[in-house]
Design a protein around this motif. Structure first.
Motif, short mmCIF file in Angstrom:
data_model
loop_
_atom_site.label_atom_id
_atom_site.label_comp_id
_atom_site.label_asym_id
_atom_site.label_seq_id
_atom_site.Cartn_x
_atom_site.Cartn_y
_atom_site.Cartn_z
N ASN A 171 0.82 -1.21 0.00
CA ASN A 171 0.00 0.00 0.00
C ASN A 171 0.86 1.25 0.00
O ASN A 171 0.64 2.18 -0.79
CB ASN A 171 -0.89 0.01 1.25
CG ASN A 171 -2.14 -0.80 1.05
OD1 ASN A 171 -2.53 -1.06 -0.08
ND2 ASN A 171 -2.76 -1.22 2.12
N CYS A 172 1.83 1.24 0.91
CA CYS A 172 2.67 2.44 1.04
C CYS A 172 3.48 2.64 -0.23
O CYS A 172 3.69 3.79 -0.67
CB CYS A 172 3.60 2.31 2.24
SG CYS A 172 2.71 2.38 3.79
N ALA A 173 3.94 1.55 -0.82
CA ALA A 173 4.73 1.67 -2.05
C ALA A 173 3.87 2.25 -3.17
O ALA A 173 4.32 3.11 -3.95
CB ALA A 173 5.28 0.31 -2.45
N ILE A 174 2.63 1.82 -3.24
CA ILE A 174 1.71 2.37 -4.25
C ILE A 174 1.57 3.87 -4.06
O ILE A 174 1.67 4.66 -5.00
CB ILE A 174 0.32 1.70 -4.13
CG1 ILE A 174 0.35 0.29 -4.69
CG2 ILE A 174 -0.73 2.53 -4.87
CD1 ILE A 174 -0.98 -0.38 -4.62
N LEU A 175 1.40 4.26 -2.80
CA LEU A 175 1.20 5.67 -2.52
C LEU A 175 2.46 6.47 -2.84
O LEU A 175 2.39 7.61 -3.31
CB LEU A 175 0.83 5.85 -1.05
CG LEU A 175 0.47 7.27 -0.64
CD1 LEU A 175 -0.68 7.79 -1.47
CD2 LEU A 175 0.13 7.33 0.83
N THR A 176 3.62 5.85 -2.59
CA THR A 176 4.86 6.60 -2.77
C THR A 176 5.27 6.68 -4.24
O THR A 176 5.71 7.72 -4.70
CB THR A 176 5.99 5.94 -1.96
OG1 THR A 176 5.50 5.66 -0.65
CG2 THR A 176 7.19 6.84 -1.86
N PHE A 177 5.15 5.58 -4.94
CA PHE A 177 5.67 5.55 -6.30
C PHE A 177 4.59 5.55 -7.38
O PHE A 177 4.90 5.79 -8.55
CB PHE A 177 6.58 4.33 -6.49
CG PHE A 177 7.69 4.29 -5.51
CD1 PHE A 177 8.72 5.22 -5.58
CD2 PHE A 177 7.73 3.35 -4.50
CE1 PHE A 177 9.75 5.21 -4.67
CE2 PHE A 177 8.75 3.34 -3.58
CZ PHE A 177 9.76 4.27 -3.67
N GLY A 178 3.35 5.30 -6.97
CA GLY A 178 2.27 5.23 -7.95
C GLY A 178 2.07 6.52 -8.74
O GLY A 178 2.02 6.50 -9.97
N PRO A 179 1.99 7.64 -8.05
CA PRO A 179 1.70 8.89 -8.77
C PRO A 179 2.71 9.19 -9.87
O PRO A 179 2.33 9.75 -10.90
CB PRO A 179 1.77 9.94 -7.66
CG PRO A 179 1.41 9.21 -6.45
CD PRO A 179 1.98 7.85 -6.60
N HIS A 180 3.96 8.83 -9.67
CA HIS A 180 4.96 9.08 -10.71
C HIS A 180 4.60 8.32 -11.99
O HIS A 180 4.63 8.88 -13.08
CB HIS A 180 6.35 8.66 -10.23
CG HIS A 180 6.80 9.36 -8.98
ND1 HIS A 180 6.37 8.98 -7.73
CD2 HIS A 180 7.60 10.42 -8.80
CE1 HIS A 180 6.90 9.77 -6.82
NE2 HIS A 180 7.66 10.66 -7.43
#
Lengths: 650, 228
Positions: B8-17
């Motif tokens: 979840n956190c990885a999605i939030l951190t790198f998803g928007p890029h």
């Protein structure tokens, strides 16, 4: 020569364990590490930054500096050069440099590893496991050590299944009937964590820190009751003790709030998870018990002092309690040890001068195995030559003499009409009268067929040595009771009472030795050079109240035993240790202390929800970006005709 | 459970890029190479920055706010601007419009920043049993950082690449660029000097990043008008 080497290694071997233990022992229990951990955790984010900086600082000179790389090649690829003697000689002094440049890298690795470990849990608390032991094969105590369940308080919803839940119960709120029911009905719990008030922990605090509404007396009563219940029952789940502290209190408050909502903490609801990762407790093999003895030889005009009659002063020094690492036994029998040491000190002053040296040998014995029917005393007496045993005029055993009210008891097993007993009792009661309190005689017959030995003097009496036990207890304690467990704390101890007891024993001994019977002469008057030393008493009590000393867990050369021996050596002669194998019906198990990790865990539902929210956030972001940069039509076309996009890019 | 949280956190951190890249025309013009180059420049800049930090700054034991040290830190922070300048003007790219160039550079910049600063703590921390909001907040911070990086790149491209911009807007552009460039120092001041908590700081960052993005967008379109 060979023996010498052996001795050397023998001494070196245990040294390391000694250091380890001593730090553990003298640091006391408590929760030292938890706050430190928390601080470290808070700093860990910052640490990463710093780490990277350091890493770069170390790395760059190492790789870019031509000289260091040259050294690197020379020393770590030795095959490329012929290893002749000429080149060996100049190479040597450079060697430290190579290692010097490696130290930072090594340090970095260690720091990294440490950092990874530090980020582990929110709170780490030292916990002490309920003792686990067998009496002739019958299991008692807590039978498990590993804990990995969600936490709950006593306010759990009624009828909930507690088999995967750890109950956290502060001692003050403990509902004894509930616990009794739990144990007697063999109700399955995930585990039990009893929070002891801070005053019961090794940290001695002021009275205003007591949170219990009913005061210290109640705490003591509760802890004794709890201990009796837990020690004598078989509990299939782990039971741990921890002392109250800010961290664990905060956790408990949260857990209580959660329980108030009427839902038990599980994987789906989140909450706190308590984890103790411990190995399966193992049986302790080859544990030893150690008796310590010292002599003060009397004065004999012609020749051998061993012909003189002997008076023995004995105290058993080990303890037994619900948690072995918390059994410091300030009163039972810390007070006895202190009294014995102080009496040894006083008489050593008298015996150092030939004019005041008495015509009795004094034998001081610190015995082990007290809680187990005075097993150590038995072995100690067995080891004596029978002539020596016969020359013991009488033995005074000291047991729990630190917190009495107005009366001490002299327990004997020979009938009071016995001439020796009569004389001892008269000595004691006369001195007690002079000191302003009372000593009463209590007679309890020995049943030879019964293996239970309730008093230490009974071991002497069984071998036909006149003996008596001085104690504040009016009746003989049951097996494994009054052995210095949870409630037996420095706080409940009265130093002045111990001083009085010491004076009683010392004075009556002096009257017997110097034949002052019936005369009102104070040998150990308060302001004389032979006065009782309160500082000595206090410092030893402080040490004893910090030192758990359950015999099976004490090694042969535990620092505590060494300390006792050294103290006796200062005052007496021929001090010797007697190591005996701890055998009998008792079997003990290890894993007495552990670290409890408290994790605040999120529930699965929360994670799912979060995923949903994040997913929709990304989709919204995508739509927003497409609309703002390419227009709404593009977005719609993206969904309507997926292949069209491919055509477009091609 | 915990791997789930990490995910979840990885999605939030790198998803928007990733979303930014695929949703905007960047993906259509295949500007991945530009982003990668920008990321490499970021890497070099970060190394230089860390060496400077390690040389000139003493590590404070406590988390107190020392104005002199912070000033020094802010000055060192301007190395970032130099890095962006280098990435925007000195590197040669395939034919790419200015419009997309700054976006690609900003994206690569922000992504490299996220990977370097947040991946390791995430890997170490978010997989643990212990739950904290920290990693989610950190992910949000990464989002704010993405917006700020793109804003900074946009302002940079306005400053250095666009020749015919309205005279009145020039000081505004410089002021905005200054604000965006000093953002790390400002947040650090808020966190340590004012004692703000992490959620509040992240909220502030998100808010200011959106405001700055809006302003720089307006500036950008205002500068574009005369040329159109």
């Amino acid at each position: 020569m060979k023996k010498e080497i052996k001795n050397l290694t023998c001494e070196r071997g245990p040294y390391s364990t000694k250091v380890g233990r001593s730090s553990e022992v003298y640091a006391g229990g408590g929760h030292l590490s938890s706050t430190a951990r928390r601080a470290a955790k808070a700093a860990s984010r910052f640490n990463f930054h710093v780490l990277i900086i350091h890493f770069i600082l170390i790395k760059i000179p190492f790789h870019s500096h031509p000289f260091s790389s040259h050294i690197f090649k020379r020393h770590f690829l030795p095959q490329s050069e012929a290893p002749d003697l000429a080149s060996m000689a100049p190479r040597k002094p450079r060697e430290p440099q190579v290692f010097d440049s490696f130290y930072p890298v090594l340090a970095l690795v260690f720091i990294l590893v440490a950092c990874v470990e530090l980020c582990d849990a929110a709170t780490v608390v030292d916990v002490y496991r309920l003792i686990q032991y067998d009496i002739s094969g019958v299991p008692f105590g807590s039978r498990a050590a590993t804990l990995n369940h969600h936490a709950s308080s006593l306010h759990f919803p009624t009828g909930a299944d507690l088999s995967r839940t750890v109950l956290i119960i502060p001692l003050c709120e403990l509902n004894m009937t509930f616990l009794q029911e739990c144990i007697s009905q063999k109700k399955r719990l995930g585990g039990l964590l009893v929070l002891l008030p801070r005053i019961l922990g090794s940290e001695s605090l002021k009275n205003d820190d007591i949170k219990c509404p009913n005061g210290e007396g109640v705490i003591k009563g509760l802890s004794v009751e709890l201990e009796r219940l837990l020690v004598h029952s078989t509990i299939p789940y782990p039971v741990y003790f921890a002392s109250e502290g800010e961290d664990i209190d905060a956790v408990l408050a949260d857990v209580k709030n959660n329980d108030a909502t009427g839902q038990l903490a599980t994987a789906t609801t989140g909450g706190y998870k308590l984890v103790v990762s411990a190995a399966e407790p193992r049986k302790l093999v080859s544990s030893t018990i150690t008796n310590i003895q010292g002599w003060l030889p009397g004065l004999k005009s012609d020749g051998d002092a061993s012909q003189l009659p002997t008076i023995a002063i004995v105290a058993s020094y080990d303890t037994f309690g619900a948690a072995p690492d918390l059994s410091v036994g300030s009163d039972s029998n810390g007070s006895g040890i202190v009294a014995l040491l102080e009496i040894a000190r006083l008489f050593s002053l008298l015996y150092s001068n030939p004019k005041t040296r008495g015509r009795y040998n004094l034998l001081f014995g610190l015995t082990s195995g007290g809680p187990y029917n005075y097993n150590g005393t038995h072995k100690w007496l067995q080891s004596f030559d029978h002539r020596l045993r016969e020359r013991i005029d009488y033995a005074i055993c000291l047991n729990s003499i630190g917190s009495w009210d107005d009366k001490l008891w002299l327990h004997v097993s020979k009938p009071p009409e016995n001439a020796y007993i009569k004389q001892i009792f008269e000595d004691f009661s006369n001195v007690a009268e002079d000191l302003g309190f009372k000593v009463d005689l209590k007679h309890k017959k020995i049943n030879i067929s019964n293996p239970r030995v309730a008093w230490e003097h009974e071991q002497f009496s069984r071998l036909r040595v006149t003996a008596a036990t001085l104690s504040e207890l009016s009746a003989a304690p049951e097996l494994l009771e009054r052995t210095g467990g949870l409630g037996d704390n420095r706080l409940f101890l009265d130093e002045s009472k111990i001083a009085k007891s010491i004076k009683l024993v010392a004075e009556s001994l002096a009257r017997h030795i110097y034949r002052y019977e019936g005369k009102n002469i104070q040998v150990f008057a308060d302001d004389s050079s032979l006065a009782i030393n309160p500082t000595f008493i206090r410092s030893w009590l402080d040490l004893l109240s910090r030192t758990p000393r359950v015999a099976p867990f004490l090694s042969k050369d535990d620092p505590f035993i060494t300390a006792l021996k050294k103290e006796l050596e200062v005052h007496t002669h021929d001090v010797s240790l007697q190591h005996e194998v701890f055998e009998g019906i008792f079997t003990f198990y290890g894993s007495t202390a552990a670290k409890l990790h408290v994790y605040q865990v999120a529930s699965v539902t929360f994670d799912l929800l979060l995923l949903l929210v994040l997913g929709s956030y990304l989709v919204l972001l995508f739509c927003f970006l497409v609309i703002t940069t390419r227009g709404l039509d593009d977005l719609i076309s993206l969904f309507r005709r997926p292949p069209s996009r491919k055509v477009k890019t091609a | 459970m915990t791997v789930f949280h990490f995910f979840n956190c990885a999605i939030l951190t790198f998803g928007p890029h990733a979303v930014y890249y695929s949703a905007t025309p960047l993906s259509e013009y295949d500007t991945l190479g530009t982003s990668v180059k920008a990321a490499l420049v970021y890497l070099g800049t970060a190394l230089v920055k860390l060496v400077c930090l390690a040389t000139f700054l003493n590590v404070s034991e406590n988390d107190s706010f020392d104005p002199y040290q912070e000033l020094l830190k802010a000055l060192i922070g301007f190395i970032d601007v130099a890095g962006i300048y280098f990435a925007l003007t000195q590197l040669t790219y395939r034919n790419i419009s200015q419009n997309h160039k700054f976006q690609a550079v900003g994206l690569g910049w922000a992504f490299a920043d996220s990977v370097l600063h947040r991946l390791a703590p995430l890997w170490v921390g978010a997989r643990g049993l212990e739950f904290t909001w920290d990693y989610i907040l950190q992910g949000l911070e990464a989002n704010a950082n993405l917006v700020l990086s793109i804003s900074l790149a946009a302002l940079g491209s306005l400053m250095w690449l666009r020749k015919n911009k309205p005279k009145t807007l020039i000081p505004i552009i410089y002021v905005c660029a200054l604000i965006v460039a000093t953002m790390p120092s400002i947040t650090s001041y808020l966190r340590r000097g004012m004692g703000w908590h992490f959620p509040k700081v992240v909220g502030f960052e998100l808010f200011t990043s959106l405001v700055m993005a809006f302003i720089s967008w307006q500036l950008f379109s205002a500068c574009q008008r005369p040329s159109v």
